[in-house]
Structure formats: structure tokens, C-alpha cells
Scaffold this active site. Sequence first.
Site, mmCIF file in Angstrom:
data_model
loop_
_atom_site.group_PDB
_atom_site.id
_atom_site.type_symbol
_atom_site.label_atom_id
_atom_site.label_comp_id
_atom_site.label_asym_id
_atom_site.label_seq_id
_atom_site.Cartn_x
_atom_site.Cartn_y
_atom_site.Cartn_z
ATOM 1 C CG HIS A 1 -0.811 -14.009 8.913
ATOM 2 N ND1 HIS A 1 0.104 -14.351 9.883
ATOM 3 C CD2 HIS A 1 -0.559 -14.818 7.862
ATOM 4 C CE1 HIS A 1 0.886 -15.323 9.417
ATOM 5 N NE2 HIS A 1 0.496 -15.629 8.203
ATOM 6 N N PRO B 1 0.811 -1.221 0.000
ATOM 7 C CG PRO B 1 -0.417 -1.382 1.952
ATOM 8 C CD PRO B 1 0.856 -1.820 1.341
ATOM 9 C CD GLU B 2 4.120 2.816 -3.655
ATOM 10 O OE1 GLU B 2 4.256 3.961 -4.110
ATOM 11 O OE2 GLU B 2 4.656 1.818 -4.155
ATOM 12 N NE ARG C 1 7.261 -8.780 4.342
ATOM 13 C CZ ARG C 1 7.947 -8.186 3.367
ATOM 14 N NH1 ARG C 1 7.353 -7.876 2.237
ATOM 15 N NH2 ARG C 1 9.208 -7.910 3.525
#
Length: 281
Positions: free
Chosen positions: A95, A2-3, A114
Amino acid sequence: MPELPEVETVMRGLALRLEGRRIRAAALLRGDLRRAIPSGLAARLTGSTVIGFRRRGKYILMRLAGGDSLLIHLGMSGRMAIRLQGPAEMDREKHEHLILETDEGWRIGLIDPRRFGLLDLMPTAAEDAHVLLRDMGPEPLDEAFTVAVLSEALRGRRTPIKAALLDQRIVAGLGNIYVSEALFRAGISPRRLAGSVPGVRAQRLVPAIKATLGEAIAAGGSSLRDYVQPDGELGYFQHAWKVYGRAGMACERCPGPPGCAGVKRIVQAGRSTFFCPRTQL
DNA sequence: AGAAGGCCCTGCGTGC
DNA sequence: TGCACGCAGGGCCTTC
């Protein structure tokens, strides 16, 4: 992943289901993302009404009635899953670190394998003073982000322009993909020293950044229609890059061999950069 | 002061 | 099919 454009899209999707709604239940399933999550976070969210959203760089701020804001960062692998709560869907996904349930029965989960993302809580009045936000540069889509402002930030810098644009203190929200894309659009080599950009190149670069981000947000916005469906996944949408991930392929400005060998991939500061050596100088 | 490199963590694709 | 390896869109910390 995600930017800025993806974060903007995620925020709009969250707003669709959360703005004006009461959070019936909140569960924090894992407390150790990049930073430790405040222990009282789930309790503060439970029963709260969401009054609005704001994006700052790659951060999402969810504002609660009562004066607090929830800070959300998706890191590299974060996404939000929105679906209607059903009796067979109580189980967490792998997650999944935070689950919210709204008074309308929507279940919103933050999934981040992550765990480079983070959550934090702060007073809404002090958002911009937060340690993660206070040094951030201008929003690239604001009118305040001008050629003069960027030029001043780059002047004298002896680092490659690629690295400078990734620095969130210079401009907020750009990441590895959109830096490559914006530099391609502006016809500027990623290896060029940042200090040599002010001038004609900055005059191309600022509109190139705005257009690159604006088009990506538009693409994300069109994909938002899907999120209205009950099993919407916020965070990913289809978008065609011009150079990112296209090593060896012809760029749209070049005829291909023998005039040009195509998009080149190099490594700068340990990260991939893609560019056209013939048209980016 | 400012820049380069290592590191955090997990998953996925590739090649053997 | 299994395994090792390299790579991934972010950002912080240490070192130089």
C-alpha cells in the site's frame, strides 16, 4: 487516524528530512487515491528542491522551488515512513503509493491502505484557492479563532455540536477523536444543538479546543525524537484520551458508580461519540 | 439551506 | 484455523 495534531507532527517530521533538500527521485506507484493524482506529479517532484512546509487543517502543503506546492492528505489510514535508503530496501511496502528519495539518501514513503488520502499539485501562490482548501474554516490554534468567530459560525445551527465541529468549514482540523475530547474538556454535551453553544459555553469551548490540540501536538512533538532514527514511522504516537474509546470506564471527573456509570458511547451521524453524561450538559 | 445517510477502501479484532 | 461481522481517526455525494 490523522487529525490536526497528527498531521502537524507528520509535517514536522517530513520537514526534518526534506526541507532544503533536493528530491533525487520520485516514484508514483499507484495513481488512484481518493482523487486521481495528476499524471505529471512524479516528474515535477524529481529534481526539485523542497523549500518549506505548511499545514492547513488536515492537509500538508510541501512547497517546491519553482513555485509549486504538493498537497498531501492522509485520509484515515495514511502514514509516512522515513528511513535511510539501503540496497536491500528498494522494494515497496504494501500500500505504498508514493516514494521520494532525497539527495541525502533518505527514502520517504506514503502508505495508505484504505486510499482515502490524496495528492495534488498546485501553484504555491494559489494554495488557498484550491477547491479542497478554499471553504475551510479558521485554524483553531490561530489567534483569529475566537469565541466571537466560533459563535457566529454556530449561531442558528440546528445540528448537534458534535457534527458542527466535525464540519471543516466551521473550524479546520478537528476529527472524531478531538471533537469528543474537546467537548469533554468544555463540559458540553455532544448532543446539544450547535445554535445553543454561543455564550458561556462557547467561552469554554474555544479554549478547550486550543488546549486539547495543543497538548496533543506537544505529545506528538516529543515523539518526533523517534522519527530522527532511520526507521521512523510518521503518523502515530502515544496519547492518552480522556473519553475517546473509553466506554464504560470512569471519567476523571466522576467517582464512578453509583453516581455515574462512566463514559458513554453513542452514535451520531454514523460515527462514535464518547462523553460523560453527568458532567457534559 | 442544511442535515442525515450511504459510500469509497482495506485491515483488524471479536465471537462462533 | 477459518469465517462472518462490525468497526475504524475522513470526506464526498445524494437524498430529503
